[in-house]
Scaffold this motif. Structure first.
Motif, PDB file in Angstrom:
ATOM      1  N   VAL A 116      -9.268  13.754  56.191  1.00  0.00           N
ATOM      2  CA  VAL A 116     -10.722  13.823  56.070  1.00  0.00           C
ATOM      3  C   VAL A 116     -11.375  13.360  57.371  1.00  0.00           C
ATOM      4  N   ALA A 117     -10.889  12.239  57.918  1.00  0.00           N
ATOM      5  CA  ALA A 117     -11.430  11.715  59.173  1.00  0.00           C
ATOM      6  C   ALA A 117     -11.152  12.680  60.325  1.00  0.00           C
ATOM      7  N   LEU A 118      -9.991  13.317  60.315  1.00  0.00           N
ATOM      8  CA  LEU A 118      -9.669  14.311  61.346  1.00  0.00           C
ATOM      9  C   LEU A 118     -10.639  15.485  61.283  1.00  0.00           C
ATOM     10  N   ALA A 119     -10.923  15.959  60.101  1.00  0.00           N
ATOM     11  CA  ALA A 119     -11.842  17.086  59.944  1.00  0.00           C
ATOM     12  C   ALA A 119     -13.241  16.715  60.436  1.00  0.00           C
ATOM     13  N   ARG A 120     -13.686  15.501  60.104  1.00  0.00           N
ATOM     14  CA  ARG A 120     -15.007  15.054  60.555  1.00  0.00           C
ATOM     15  C   ARG A 120     -15.088  14.984  62.072  1.00  0.00           C
ATOM     16  N   SER A 121     -14.017  14.525  62.693  1.00  0.00           N
ATOM     17  CA  SER A 121     -14.024  14.352  64.148  1.00  0.00           C
ATOM     18  C   SER A 121     -13.626  15.624  64.889  1.00  0.00           C
ATOM     19  N   LYS A 122     -13.205  16.647  64.138  1.00  0.00           N
ATOM     20  CA  LYS A 122     -12.772  17.927  64.726  1.00  0.00           C
ATOM     21  C   LYS A 122     -11.662  17.708  65.763  1.00  0.00           C
ATOM     22  N   MET A 123     -10.696  16.875  65.376  1.00  0.00           N
ATOM     23  CA  MET A 123      -9.579  16.531  66.247  1.00  0.00           C
ATOM     24  C   MET A 123      -8.286  17.037  65.613  1.00  0.00           C
ATOM     25  N   SER A 124      -7.345  17.462  66.435  1.00  0.00           N
ATOM     26  CA  SER A 124      -6.057  17.926  65.922  1.00  0.00           C
ATOM     27  C   SER A 124      -5.131  16.731  65.691  1.00  0.00           C
ATOM     28  N   VAL A 125      -4.105  16.952  64.880  1.00  0.00           N
ATOM     29  CA  VAL A 125      -3.111  15.909  64.634  1.00  0.00           C
ATOM     30  C   VAL A 125      -2.437  15.514  65.948  1.00  0.00           C
TER      31      VAL A 125
ATOM     32  N   ARG B 191       3.423   9.358  52.782  1.00  0.00           N
ATOM     33  CA  ARG B 191       4.838   9.019  52.600  1.00  0.00           C
ATOM     34  C   ARG B 191       5.225   7.715  53.293  1.00  0.00           C
ATOM     35  N   ALA B 192       4.302   7.102  54.020  1.00  0.00           N
ATOM     36  CA  ALA B 192       4.611   5.860  54.731  1.00  0.00           C
ATOM     37  C   ALA B 192       4.678   4.694  53.745  1.00  0.00           C
TER      38      ALA B 192
ATOM     39  N   LEU C 106       2.723  10.338  62.532  1.00  0.00           N
ATOM     40  CA  LEU C 106       1.366  10.497  62.037  1.00  0.00           C
ATOM     41  C   LEU C 106       1.361  11.360  60.775  1.00  0.00           C
ATOM     42  N   ALA C 107       2.186  12.394  60.741  1.00  0.00           N
ATOM     43  CA  ALA C 107       2.285  13.249  59.556  1.00  0.00           C
ATOM     44  C   ALA C 107       2.800  12.465  58.352  1.00  0.00           C
ATOM     45  N   VAL C 108       3.766  11.587  58.570  1.00  0.00           N
ATOM     46  CA  VAL C 108       4.286  10.747  57.476  1.00  0.00           C
ATOM     47  C   VAL C 108       3.166   9.883  56.910  1.00  0.00           C
TER      48      VAL C 108
ATOM     49  N   VAL D  84      -3.521   7.654  69.746  1.00  0.00           N
ATOM     50  CA  VAL D  84      -3.074   6.444  69.042  1.00  0.00           C
ATOM     51  C   VAL D  84      -1.778   5.898  69.634  1.00  0.00           C
ATOM     52  N   GLY D  85      -0.980   6.795  70.215  1.00  0.00           N
ATOM     53  CA  GLY D  85       0.286   6.364  70.797  1.00  0.00           C
ATOM     54  C   GLY D  85       1.448   6.394  69.823  1.00  0.00           C
ATOM     55  N   ILE D  86       1.400   7.329  68.866  1.00  0.00           N
ATOM     56  CA  ILE D  86       2.520   7.519  67.955  1.00  0.00           C
ATOM     57  C   ILE D  86       2.910   8.994  67.990  1.00  0.00           C
ATOM     58  N   THR D  87       4.075   9.297  67.458  1.00  0.00           N
ATOM     59  CA  THR D  87       4.526  10.687  67.465  1.00  0.00           C
ATOM     60  C   THR D  87       3.764  11.478  66.399  1.00  0.00           C
ATOM     61  N   PRO D  88       3.597  12.778  66.615  1.00  0.00           N
ATOM     62  CA  PRO D  88       2.976  13.603  65.566  1.00  0.00           C
ATOM     63  C   PRO D  88       3.747  13.533  64.243  1.00  0.00           C
TER      64      PRO D  88
END
Length: 76
Positions: free
Chosen positions: A9-18, A39-40, A32-34, A25-29
């Motif tokens: 939801v926050a990604l959609a608001r900011s129009k940013m890709s994963v 699933r984290a 971030l997907a987990v 952020v400094g983590i792997t895609p």
């Protein structure tokens, strides 16, 4: 799990890709997907802080609690 992650939801608001968010952020895609897919098992406060800074939001915008279904027995 009763903790729901609303990064999408926050990604959609900011129009940013994963991929862009992961880089900021400094983590792997993949990690971030987990997290994004719920699933984290845990999230570091430093990661949560970086997510909030990158997305311009508060931790409560990314995480929320949904009570467990009454039919599901509580974990011991």
């Amino acid at each position: 799990m009763p903790i729901v992650v609303d990064i999408d939801v926050a990604l959609a608001r900011s129009k940013m890709s994963v991929g862009e968010l992961a880089e900021r952020v400094g983590i792997t895609p993949a990690n971030l997907a987990v997290l994004k897919n719920g699933r984290a098992k845990a999230v570091r406060f430093s990661t949560l802080e970086a997510l909030c800074e990158a997305l311009g939001c508060q931790p409560g915008d990314l995480l929320r609690h949904e009570p467990a279904d009454d039919r599901t027995p509580a974990a011991p």
